[in-house]
Design a protein around this motif. Structure first.
Motif, PDB file in Angstrom:
ATOM      1  N   ASP A 434      -7.515  20.307  -7.519  1.00 27.26           N
ATOM      2  CA  ASP A 434      -7.318  19.404  -8.653  1.00 27.26           C
ATOM      3  C   ASP A 434      -8.436  19.507  -9.678  1.00 27.26           C
ATOM      4  O   ASP A 434      -8.477  18.718 -10.629  1.00 27.26           O
ATOM      5  N   VAL A 435      -9.377  20.453  -9.503  1.00 26.71           N
ATOM      6  CA  VAL A 435     -10.398  20.596 -10.534  1.00 26.71           C
ATOM      7  C   VAL A 435      -9.742  21.014 -11.833  1.00 26.71           C
ATOM      8  O   VAL A 435      -8.767  21.768 -11.846  1.00 26.71           O
ATOM      9  N   ASN A 436     -10.271  20.516 -12.942  1.00 32.22           N
ATOM     10  CA  ASN A 436      -9.671  20.819 -14.236  1.00 32.22           C
ATOM     11  C   ASN A 436     -10.750  20.822 -15.311  1.00 32.22           C
ATOM     12  O   ASN A 436     -10.775  19.957 -16.187  1.00 32.22           O
ATOM     13  N   PRO A 437     -11.673  21.789 -15.242  1.00 28.83           N
ATOM     14  CA  PRO A 437     -12.718  21.835 -16.258  1.00 28.83           C
ATOM     15  C   PRO A 437     -12.112  22.022 -17.643  1.00 28.83           C
ATOM     16  O   PRO A 437     -11.245  22.880 -17.833  1.00 28.83           O
ATOM     17  N   SER A 438     -12.554  21.222 -18.587  1.00 27.53           N
ATOM     18  CA  SER A 438     -12.008  21.301 -19.940  1.00 27.53           C
ATOM     19  C   SER A 438     -12.434  22.594 -20.605  1.00 27.53           C
ATOM     20  O   SER A 438     -13.382  23.275 -20.184  1.00 27.53           O
ATOM     21  N   ARG A 439     -11.737  22.929 -21.670  1.00 26.73           N
ATOM     22  CA  ARG A 439     -12.099  24.125 -22.436  1.00 26.73           C
ATOM     23  C   ARG A 439     -13.525  24.016 -22.958  1.00 26.73           C
ATOM     24  O   ARG A 439     -14.277  24.987 -22.970  1.00 26.73           O
ATOM     25  N   SER A 440     -13.911  22.801 -23.370  1.00 23.06           N
ATOM     26  CA  SER A 440     -15.272  22.594 -23.887  1.00 23.06           C
ATOM     27  C   SER A 440     -16.312  22.836 -22.801  1.00 23.06           C
ATOM     28  O   SER A 440     -17.368  23.427 -23.052  1.00 23.06           O
ATOM     29  N   THR A 441     -16.020  22.370 -21.582  1.00 24.99           N
ATOM     30  CA  THR A 441     -16.946  22.595 -20.467  1.00 24.99           C
ATOM     31  C   THR A 441     -17.094  24.080 -20.171  1.00 24.99           C
ATOM     32  O   THR A 441     -18.201  24.596 -20.003  1.00 24.99           O
ATOM     33  N   LEU A 442     -15.980  24.796 -20.118  1.00 26.18           N
ATOM     34  CA  LEU A 442     -16.034  26.226 -19.826  1.00 26.18           C
ATOM     35  C   LEU A 442     -16.745  26.993 -20.938  1.00 26.18           C
ATOM     36  O   LEU A 442     -17.476  27.956 -20.677  1.00 26.18           O
TER      37      LEU A 442
END
Length: 455
Positions: A434-442
């Motif tokens: 269920d991890v879902n790193p945002s585009r901004s985080t990546l």
């Protein structure tokens, strides 16, 4: 002609007070139609259809999060999927490497398939996640894991739903997605063993079941893509209280209510007046949190000592874990505690920006604390356990872990590429589904990792 005989102006024909009254009345009627009570009743109605589908196929229920969980009693829910409609939007078809959904492979093998439940709002028959994203995912995995069984390599799409051009464009992208999946260096032999057989898809909604006679069989696993809600073409006010996709966008209407709290307290909620629901919901949610606040940490394979979880103030550094990095913790509170690093990041997009400036501290902390004893355990947390913490873990596994999952401080001096970072991201999404790193985080992590080392 004199002024007394002039034609009336447009403004003189308007009746502002009457117009405002009509507008307010229509808005009030719409709010009433979309009330919390109507939403919960609609969810229950749709859940009955979902149960009928599960009984028809003899398959267990899996929620496509977050909407799908509203329609499944937690006592019969066997798992969760994370397929996004955005990956099926026209012209944007994609196989997501942030949402691999590999947890479905052993589940499908155990039960012979499953019913994946989702819904969509007014006017559509089914969400793009069910009409395109899941079929693309199945075709990619079938080709990658069972290259010799070509009869399962086509991407199957719902009947008479998409145009020929869109179907052709989707089909033309599958081989590229397979190549990208192979480039992640996942153990495809192990994944094949987990799944056992290729997958087929079927659709179940209020308009049809297709293919009509397809049932679980010995040659393949069956994924039934179930859209829970009845299709509504007109306004909600004409539906007698029924709301299509009532569980969608729950942050905007649920007052903090979640599916587990709803299913555990349905009778109380039904008996509560609309104006009293926010207060009752707040009490029920608070009580649920008091009884269910243990956040299980997940080991990031193939490492042997790196964990990720939602922040829990009860975690004891030195007893449960040797080291803790808290993405949101106040840095001023860690003085004298060498085993904890608080980054002080904000929430959401602001936190992603803060993370970019904090990763050098993470690198220094890991090098100092784990460099001398790589057997020590490390827990990384954030408020959701899905976004910023995943970004920090991604930076750590890129900087300090070898291909076999062993810790090696010398790894931090190597050069990085986007492909290498993507391979390490696959470690995380394969371990915690269920991890879902945002585009901004990546983007923050990529920018940090790909800059030349400053030491």
């Amino acid at each position: 002609m004199g002024s007394s005989g002039a034609f009336p102006t447009l403004d003189s024909l308007h009746f502002p007070s009457a117009q405002t009254s009509i507008s307010q009345t229509l808005a009030s009627l719409r709010r009433s139609a979309l009330s919390v009570s109507n939403r919960l009743q609609s969810i229950e109605t749709d859940a009955e259809f979902v149960r009928e589908v599960a009984d028809h196929y003899g398959l267990p229920l899996v929620a496509n999060e977050r909407c799908g969980s509203w329609y499944i009693d937690p006592t019969v829910k066997v798992g969760s999927a994370y397929f996004k409609s955005t990956d099926g939007h026209t012209g944007q078809w994609d196989f997501s490497f942030r949402r691999l959904n590999l947890q479905l492979l052993p589940l499908a093998n155990q039960y012979g398939g499953c019913v994946i439940v989702d819904s969509t709002r007014r006017g559509k028959l089914m969400p793009d996640a069910l009409s395109k994203t899941v079929p693309i995912w199945c075709a990619v995995l079938n080709r990658a894991l069972f290259p010799e069984q070509e009869e399962y390599h086509c991407v199957n799409l719902p009947p008479n739903y998409l145009g020929e051009s869109e179907e052709s464009q989707i089909a033309s992208r599958i081989d590229g997605f397979v190549h990208s999946l192979q480039s992640l260096k996942l153990d495809l032999t192990h994944l094949r063993q987990q799944l056992g057989k290729p997958m087929q898809v079927a659709w179940a909604n209020r308009s049809y079941i297709h293919p009509p006679n397809l049932l679980p069989n010995h040659n393949s696993h069956l994924l039934v893509l179930c859209s829970a809600s009845r299709r509504v073409q007109g306004a909600e006010m004409s539906e007698g209280g029924y709301i299509q996709g009532a569980g969608d966008d729950s942050e905007a209407w649920a007052h903090g209510l979640t599916p587990p709290v709803f299913w555990a307290n349905r009778e109380i909620l039904k008996q509560t007046a609309e104006e009293d629901l926010p207060g009752v919901i707040a009490d029920l949610v608070a009580e649920y949190k008091r009884q269910n606040t243990v956040h299980q940490a997940t080991l990031i394979a193939p490492t042997r000592n790196l964990y990720i979880s939602q922040t829990d103030v009860r975690v004891d550094v030195g007893t449960q874990y040797d080291l803790v990095i808290d993405c949101h913790g106040d840095p001023r509170t860690t003085e004298g505690n060498s085993g904890r690093l608080n980054l002080g990041c904000a929430s959401a997009k602001l936190g992603s920006r803060d993370l970019r400036k904090s990763l050098s501290r993470v690198r220094e902390f890991i090098a100092a604390q784990l460099g001398s004893d790589s057997s020590r355990t490390l827990l990384v947390t954030c408020e959701t356990g899905k976004d910023l913490s995943a970004g920090v873990v991604l930076a750590i596994v890129c900087l300090f872990y070898a291909e076999d999952g062993s810790f090696d401080v010398s790894q931090s001096k190597r050069s990085m590429s986007k492909q290498f970072i993507r391979q390490r991201l696959a470690w995380i999404v394969s371990s915690k589904h269920d991890v879902n790193p945002s585009r901004s985080t990546l983007q923050s992590v990529n920018a940090f990792l790909m800059e030349p080392p400053d030491y």
